[in-house]
Write a protein that holds these residues in place. Structure first.
Motif, PDB file in Angstrom:
ATOM      1  N   GLY A  31       7.000 -11.007 -12.070  1.00  0.00           N
ATOM      2  CA  GLY A  31       7.589 -10.577 -13.336  1.00  0.00           C
ATOM      3  C   GLY A  31       8.049  -9.182 -13.351  1.00  0.00           C
ATOM      4  N   ALA A  32       7.254  -8.486 -12.511  1.00  0.00           N
ATOM      5  CA  ALA A  32       7.413  -7.160 -12.182  1.00  0.00           C
ATOM      6  C   ALA A  32       8.830  -6.361 -11.737  1.00  0.00           C
ATOM      7  CB  ALA A  32       6.380  -6.193 -11.286  1.00  0.00           C
ATOM      8  N   THR A  33       9.701  -5.191 -12.438  1.00  0.00           N
ATOM      9  CA  THR A  33      10.318  -5.117 -11.314  1.00  0.00           C
ATOM     10  C   THR A  33      10.068  -3.901 -10.132  1.00  0.00           C
ATOM     11  OG1 THR A  33      11.684  -4.769 -13.338  1.00  0.00           O
ATOM     12  CG2 THR A  33      12.760  -3.170 -11.792  1.00  0.00           C
ATOM     13  N   VAL A  34      10.668  -3.774  -9.408  1.00  0.00           N
ATOM     14  CA  VAL A  34      10.582  -3.673  -7.856  1.00  0.00           C
ATOM     15  C   VAL A  34      11.674  -2.433  -7.095  1.00  0.00           C
ATOM     16  CG1 VAL A  34       9.937  -3.668  -5.693  1.00  0.00           C
ATOM     17  CG2 VAL A  34       8.990  -5.671  -7.154  1.00  0.00           C
ATOM     18  N   VAL A  35      10.512  -1.314  -7.337  1.00  0.00           N
ATOM     19  CA  VAL A  35      12.121  -0.393  -6.696  1.00  0.00           C
ATOM     20  C   VAL A  35      11.392  -0.021  -4.715  1.00  0.00           C
ATOM     21  CG1 VAL A  35      12.739   2.010  -6.714  1.00  0.00           C
ATOM     22  CG2 VAL A  35      11.766   0.854  -9.027  1.00  0.00           C
ATOM     23  N   THR A  36      12.497   0.111  -4.293  1.00  0.00           N
ATOM     24  CA  THR A  36      11.473  -0.001  -2.713  1.00  0.00           C
ATOM     25  C   THR A  36      12.322   1.215  -2.225  1.00  0.00           C
ATOM     26  OG1 THR A  36      11.049  -1.103  -0.973  1.00  0.00           O
ATOM     27  CG2 THR A  36      12.817  -1.647  -1.996  1.00  0.00           C
ATOM     28  N   GLY A  37      12.276   1.573  -1.161  1.00  0.00           N
ATOM     29  CA  GLY A  37      12.805   3.025  -0.331  1.00  0.00           C
ATOM     30  C   GLY A  37      13.022   2.082   1.172  1.00  0.00           C
ATOM     31  N   ASN A  38      12.574   1.053   1.239  1.00  0.00           N
ATOM     32  CA  ASN A  38      12.771   0.382   2.727  1.00  0.00           C
ATOM     33  C   ASN A  38      13.433  -0.228   3.750  1.00  0.00           C
ATOM     34  OD1 ASN A  38      11.019  -0.886   4.711  1.00  0.00           O
ATOM     35  ND2 ASN A  38       9.451  -1.641   4.141  1.00  0.00           N
ATOM     36  N   LYS A  39      13.666   0.581   4.101  1.00  0.00           N
ATOM     37  CA  LYS A  39      15.653   0.116   5.006  1.00  0.00           C
ATOM     38  C   LYS A  39      15.230  -0.594   6.206  1.00  0.00           C
ATOM     39  CE  LYS A  39      14.427   4.571   6.615  1.00  0.00           C
ATOM     40  NZ  LYS A  39      14.155   5.685   5.253  1.00  0.00           N
ATOM     41  N   VAL A  92       6.868  -1.691  -9.688  1.00  0.00           N
ATOM     42  CA  VAL A  92       6.137  -1.406  -8.976  1.00  0.00           C
ATOM     43  C   VAL A  92       7.389  -0.875  -7.925  1.00  0.00           C
ATOM     44  CG1 VAL A  92       4.883  -2.206  -7.037  1.00  0.00           C
ATOM     45  CG2 VAL A  92       4.395  -3.508  -9.043  1.00  0.00           C
ATOM     46  N   VAL A  93       6.430   0.051  -7.208  1.00  0.00           N
ATOM     47  CA  VAL A  93       7.275   1.170  -6.530  1.00  0.00           C
ATOM     48  C   VAL A  93       6.560   0.954  -5.024  1.00  0.00           C
ATOM     49  CG1 VAL A  93       8.390   3.522  -6.318  1.00  0.00           C
ATOM     50  CG2 VAL A  93       7.690   2.433  -8.441  1.00  0.00           C
ATOM     51  N   GLU A  94       7.520   0.518  -3.762  1.00  0.00           N
ATOM     52  CA  GLU A  94       6.971   0.732  -2.688  1.00  0.00           C
ATOM     53  C   GLU A  94       7.057   1.305  -2.025  1.00  0.00           C
ATOM     54  OE1 GLU A  94       6.801  -0.105   1.245  1.00  0.00           O
ATOM     55  OE2 GLU A  94       9.266  -1.541   0.479  1.00  0.00           O
ATOM     56  N   LEU A  95       6.276   2.429  -1.298  1.00  0.00           N
ATOM     57  CA  LEU A  95       6.960   3.013  -0.770  1.00  0.00           C
ATOM     58  C   LEU A  95       6.439   3.589   0.578  1.00  0.00           C
ATOM     59  CD1 LEU A  95       7.467   6.056  -3.024  1.00  0.00           C
ATOM     60  CD2 LEU A  95       9.218   5.190  -2.162  1.00  0.00           C
ATOM     61  N   ILE A  96       5.315   2.307   1.176  1.00  0.00           N
ATOM     62  CA  ILE A  96       4.315   1.872   2.490  1.00  0.00           C
ATOM     63  C   ILE A  96       5.704   1.983   3.201  1.00  0.00           C
ATOM     64  CG2 ILE A  96       2.926   0.844   2.917  1.00  0.00           C
ATOM     65  CD1 ILE A  96       2.413  -0.573   1.266  1.00  0.00           C
ATOM     66  N   GLY A  97       7.170   1.717   3.230  1.00  0.00           N
ATOM     67  CA  GLY A  97       7.532   1.653   4.718  1.00  0.00           C
ATOM     68  C   GLY A  97       7.032   0.177   5.862  1.00  0.00           C
ATOM     69  N   GLY A  98       7.992   0.051   6.007  1.00  0.00           N
ATOM     70  CA  GLY A  98       7.743  -1.474   7.676  1.00  0.00           C
ATOM     71  C   GLY A  98       7.626  -2.653   7.079  1.00  0.00           C
ATOM     72  N   ILE A  99       7.578  -3.728   7.386  1.00  0.00           N
ATOM     73  CA  ILE A  99       7.777  -4.710   7.379  1.00  0.00           C
ATOM     74  C   ILE A  99       6.554  -5.518   6.254  1.00  0.00           C
ATOM     75  CG2 ILE A  99       7.818  -7.100   7.554  1.00  0.00           C
ATOM     76  CD1 ILE A  99      10.468  -5.247   8.896  1.00  0.00           C
TER      77      ILE A  99
END
Lengths: 440, 440
Positions: free
Chosen positions: A95-103, A74-81
């Protein structure tokens, strides 16, 4: 060949590029992973919103839970909390691997998310969260895992670097440089998160946690933006051989400044900083980013590249996707954070730094001596003092003098007390600027 | 807490530092790994040889097989081909994770070793093999795994960079700068592997294999050292705005130069190179290393740091040890190489570059026109031509003129043919130097 299902949350600047590359480079990526990466859906708020990239319409869906269902990655690129946090926790639990850019999310809720990944035995990857395309998370976590990092200095916000670089190059005011950056797309219409240092502070939180193997919290990070920087500050810095950069600084310091050989603490701060013009970070121009790492054994390392932008940031996201996919093909859990040390977060007051101080003072005999005496009384020594007499601006008082003082290194608390005392002198009409000096 | 057994092969400059840090930092490393790293033995040729670091004598043994036995992680820092190759294959077959810094071995026998690791389901890690402490293997393999690297330019040999930097800064001859580097410990008594470009070529082989997901062989790499560089070359380069660096260049090029839109090939080469003085790599001073990576999505990235030395290189080895140990604690096989693409290795002749040519020519009318005509006949155009008339050296002929020509970009084969034809002109007395220009 096995197929791994990739679900994407968000189709903004970065998300749309990630989707495009997953589709266009599908064969090459499959060869590198040993499995096909199938983009199964893209969760968006509005299926019909205009997009920068033309993607098959049937990929879009507004029901994020349905998009998540059954995904391997799952690639989360929505941003915000929110809803990012809830969706990531749900994906990890499934059980998914998660990739995010959400600092922002990692800075606020990192420990909760890392723990959820560890509980689920899956990986949470976030190379894109700090410094865009520049590899920095993996080098700090893995390459330097056997070393002892002592300091990280980073230019981690492209917008502020663009503005400060323009001010340095052209003599522009902050307002003009900001307007220019907005016109060129380097700054957003609401630039607050960038120019107030909040974005850099979130990245500093993440870097400090990794570099010092501990759980840092955004609340531990002292941050100051660049909105108060004037063209005069930039000119004075230049004249003295410095350039002003917004730095994120994570630094090992004594936990108790009175016991320099006692326990170690870590101070994390973001502020405009005077850097000598020959420092490696001084030559980072425009919207570029760079991170300078000092470690006990490796010495000084620098990582440089594009810190933002849809396509460069997509490169970092795709690196995480491919690495995560390889791990799923191989089996075995992903490497999680090593929160092994319990280092004391230390406030700014315990940091040793030096100040570049701008003062507007009465142009009268004895003033410099009075100011120097205050420094001496506080045990802070002066490295340089430059005075410029202003032309009389037509008022009924004599023209003020402008004084620029650079101190020797001392505890921030002592420097602060000194400036407060100096500011209380009758002859000191205004403290026009306080900037810290590093890298000398 | 679990214990992982670490066996060390070799106690040289790097090995001794790795051993020291494993012992001194044992508690911190255990906390980061989640298991204790027990150094069980150090295989050496002579137990009583003098060492730079004082380690417990009982760790040393001359029977490498006995040291290997039962190890979870084997760290090979002997260097050279044999017995390193046999010992690594034995360790991998026994299920140990292997960490090595042996660039010569990887360049010669990489595919055999990677295959052995994959067969055994264990990891072969070698961050220390390229550019010392600088994280470059992991960023290229993992961070850029979803990107398409188009070019890698690296200063990957500290000895030659030290020598060329000294020649540039002081005007010294190659011989004097080499002697100086030897005196200061930057060059070995037998400097062949460094100054002939062999060390850089081994590193280029490793980088090319990773960056282009293919199996490169040392035999595919064209290499040229710096022994022929004269003080005059350095001075002429400086005058024209360049600095001379020994670069390792791995570059995607058309497999067939006549079919620029056809299949992709990769050319790998090491040679002294004229770089514009404002290029990011031009400012890499002394024995430092830096690698500049150009990728389709990430854009330009640079990695900078200490490229050699016992302690910095030990940092890279320890990063691999800790990462490998974490993987063993977590379970699951390590990530191996992704040899997914079968890219055609392309020779130097198919590379597009430009030449900086030094000629000693007759100082007579019509000579320049004749030379220019040869360039025109070969379809190679001239960017700049500078002539210096030599003072008559007292011979019976008129003083020669020195000509420095920089060409526009063309295929290396075409440039080579042009220089050959120019060299056959009666008026051309000597081709004094041919250097390639990049980064302009």
């Amino acid at each position: 060949m096995e197929t791994l299902r990739v679900a994407l949350l968000g189709a903004g600047n970065v998300g749309a590029q990630v989707a495009r590359i997953l589709l266009e480079d599908a064969d090459a990526l499959a060869a590198r992973v040993g499995a096909r990466l199938e983009l199964t859906g893209i969760a968006v708020r509005d299926v019909d919103a205009p997009r920068t990239v033309d993607l098959p319409r049937e990929l879009y869906a507004t029901d994020a839970d349905a998009v998540l269902a059954g995904a391997d990655i799952v690639v989360e690129l929505i941003g915000g909390i929110e809803p990012a946090r809830t969706l990531i926790l749900r994906a990890l639990a499934a059980g998914a691997t998660v990739v995010t850019g959400n600092k922002a999310l990692l800075a606020e809720h990192g420990p909760e998310l890392y723990a959820a990944a560890e509980d689920a035995g899956v990986q949470l990857a976030y190379e894109a969260a700090v410094a865009g395309a520049i590899p920095i998370i993996r080098p700090v976590r893995d390459n330097l895992a056997g070393d002892n990092i002592t300091r990280v200095l980073g230019i981690v916000n492209g917008t502020t670097n663009y503005i400060l670089d323009a001010m340095d190059a052209t003599g522009a005011s902050f307002a003009d440089a900001l307007a220019d950056a907005q016109r060129l797309g380097y700054a957003e219409a609401d630039p607050t998160a960038d120019v107030e240092g909040l974005d850099a502070a979130a990245k500093a939180t993440i870097l400090a946690s990794l570099a010092f193997h501990t759980s840092f919290d955004r609340a531990h990070v002292w941050s100051e933006g660049i909105t108060a920087i004037t063209a005069e500050d930039v000119a004075a810095a230049r004249e003295a051989g410095y350039v002003i950069k917004l730095l994120a600084i994570c630094e090992a310091v004594p936990a108790d400044p009175q016991a320099p050989d006692g326990d170690r603490g870590v101070a994390v701060r973001v502020h405009p900083t005077l850097l000598p013009r020959d420092h490696a970070l001084a030559s980072v121009r425009g919207a570029y980013n760079a991170v300078y790492v000092e470690a006990e054994y490796a010495g000084s390392l620098m990582f440089y590249g594009a810190g933002a932008g849809g396509v460069p940031t997509a490169s970092a996201v795709l690196g995480d996707i491919v690495s995560a996919a390889r791990r799923r093909v191989l089996g075995g859990p992903g490497v999680t954070e090593s929160v092994a040390a319990s280092v004391t977060p230390v406030g700014l007051e315990a940091v040793v730094t030096s100040y570049a101080i701008g003062l507007r003072v009465a142009d009268a005999p004895g003033v410099l001596a009075a100011i120097a005496a205050v420094f001496g009384d506080h045990g802070v020594s002066i490295e340089t003092m430059r005075q410029t007499t202003h032309a009389d601006e037509g008022g009924d008082e004599a023209g003020d003098a402008e004084l620029r003082i650079v101190t020797h290194r001392a505890l921030d608390a002592a420097l602060r007390r000194t400036v407060d005392a100096v500011g209380r002198l009758d002859a000191v009409h205004e403290v026009t600027s306080i900037l810290r000096v590093e890298g000398a």
